[in-house]
Design a protein around this motif. Structure first.
Motif, PDB file in Angstrom:
ATOM      1  N   LEU A   1      -0.963  11.738  -7.675  1.00 41.79           N
ATOM      2  CA  LEU A   1      -1.338  12.078  -6.316  1.00 41.79           C
ATOM      3  C   LEU A   1      -0.453  13.224  -5.848  1.00 41.79           C
TER       4      LEU A   1
ATOM      5  N   GLU B   1      -2.448  15.504  -0.755  1.00 40.78           N
ATOM      6  CA  GLU B   1      -3.446  14.437  -0.773  1.00 40.78           C
ATOM      7  C   GLU B   1      -2.913  13.172  -0.117  1.00 40.78           C
ATOM      8  N   PHE B   2      -1.656  12.868  -0.361  1.00 39.69           N
ATOM      9  CA  PHE B   2      -1.016  11.693   0.226  1.00 39.69           C
ATOM     10  C   PHE B   2      -0.994  11.790   1.754  1.00 39.69           C
TER      11      PHE B   2
ATOM     12  N   ASP C   1       0.825  -1.210   0.000  1.00 40.09           N
ATOM     13  CA  ASP C   1       0.000   0.000   0.000  1.00 40.09           C
ATOM     14  C   ASP C   1       0.860   1.263   0.000  1.00 40.09           C
TER      15      ASP C   1
ATOM     16  N   ASP D   1      -2.876  13.703   3.683  1.00 37.47           N
ATOM     17  CA  ASP D   1      -4.241  13.727   4.200  1.00 37.47           C
ATOM     18  C   ASP D   1      -4.842  12.322   4.209  1.00 37.47           C
ATOM     19  N   ARG D   2      -4.590  11.571   3.166  1.00 34.34           N
ATOM     20  CA  ARG D   2      -5.117  10.211   3.063  1.00 34.34           C
ATOM     21  C   ARG D   2      -4.631   9.350   4.224  1.00 34.34           C
ATOM     22  N   ARG D   3      -3.386   9.574   4.638  1.00 39.36           N
ATOM     23  CA  ARG D   3      -2.789   8.753   5.694  1.00 39.36           C
ATOM     24  C   ARG D   3      -2.830   9.421   7.074  1.00 39.36           C
TER      25      ARG D   3
ATOM     26  N   ASP E   1       1.183   4.183  -3.133  1.00 38.32           N
ATOM     27  CA  ASP E   1       1.121   5.633  -2.941  1.00 38.32           C
ATOM     28  C   ASP E   1       2.385   6.313  -3.446  1.00 38.32           C
TER      29      ASP E   1
END
Length: 309
Positions: free
Chosen positions: A154, A158-159, A141, A161-163, A145
């Motif tokens: 990406l 965004e990266f 995963d 925030d996603r994590r 990313d």
């Protein structure tokens, strides 16, 4: 040749002609792109050796500095100044003053430093909170990313925030700033940073631009350069020589705020038929190139024994 001694200074054969064209007014300088690079450090534990620095060797097929040893880094992504990014450490205003740019530019440069380190070395200077850092960035995963970041599918904001992560700007120390000479066809305005390898993380060669990576002390790296065995650009050598004075990674980070961030830009002049190339404040890189000179890059060997991350 630099100061009459053979070494591993990267010197493209087309430079003298380009310098003469610039002096004659027939070459228009390219506007440099902003970039950031990070000297990742880890303590070796050996008395008197100082910290080791993570370096990668650019593939010989690369158009710019092929075969040269460098640090993870790259250009600023237009989205690196996204104000939505999770941020910890000194403020953007503090970084703007330190880097000599506006606040948006400061965020973009710091963000590029952290993003490129993750993209090229698999090391992430970010954590769930402002006083923590991720301990492991391996796994399918994470790799998905990372690949999306490399492909610009990406954004770094965004990266994070996603994590649920925030960028740890306090883990970076601004070290130097170098601008590619005006006569080069590819130009970068590059900020150099230092950072300690976070506990639990490991470097790896995640860059498609490098054929190998090494952990090497600055003293070992500069000795290899001085012998003509390791090919490097002047900024790399200069920053390594500065790091050699630091006994530990923590010492390097502690000394970073006192470092001079005045940009270093090469100067070229014609003295008769001779081209004189110099970097202000760094006399060891001065070159005197006669009109009949045909430059050739030294062939780097591998005195590091094939050690990799």
């Amino acid at each position: 040749m630099a100061n009459g001694q053979a070494n591993g200074q990267w010197y493209p054969p087309e430079w003298p002609d380009r310098i003469r064209a610039l002096a004659a007014g027939t070459l228009t300088p390219v506007t440099p792109k902003r970039a950031a690079t990070v000297m990742l450090l880890r303590d070796t534990g050996a008395t008197g050796s100082g910290p080791a620095v993570h370096m990668l060797r650019r593939r010989t097929s690369m158009a710019f500095a092929g075969g040269a040893y460098a640090y993870p880094g790259g250009g600023v992504d237009p989205r690196d100044d996204d104000r939505a990014i999770g941020w910890a450490g000194p403020t953007r205003a503090w970084w703007a003053d330190r880097l000599g740019v506006d606040e948006a530019g400061a965020q973009a440069i710091v963000c590029a430093a952290v993003r490129e380190t993750y993209e090229e070395a698999g090391v992430l200077l970010a954590g769930p909170t402002g006083d923590s850092v991720v301990g492991d960035t391996t796994g399918a995963d994470w790799e998905a990313d990372r690949a999306a970041l490399v492909d610009r599918e990406l954004s770094f904001a965004e990266f994070l925030d996603r994590r649920g992560l925030v960028l740890r700007s306090d883990l970076l120390g601004a070290w130097a700033r170098w601008i590619t000479p005006e006569f080069e066809s590819r130009r970068y305005d590059t900020w150099f940073f230092v950072a300690a390898l976070p506990e639990g993380q490991r470097t790896r060669n995640a860059s498609t631009e490098a054929d190998r990576t090494v952990w090497i002390t600055p003293a070992e790296a500069t000795a290899g350069y001085d012998r003509g065995e390791l090919l490097m650009m002047p900024p790399t050598v200069a920053t390594l020589r500065g790091l050699a004075a630091c006994g530990t990674a923590a010492e390097a980070l502690a000394s970073a705020p006192g470092r001079d961030m005045t940009p270093v830009l090469a100067r070229a002049r014609l003295s008769g038929d001779e081209v004189v190339l110099s970097w202000p404040g760094h006399d060891e890189f001065t070159k005197h190139v006669p009109s009949t000179h045909t430059a050739s890059a030294p062939t780097p060997s591998d005195p590091t024994g094939g050690a990799s991350a």
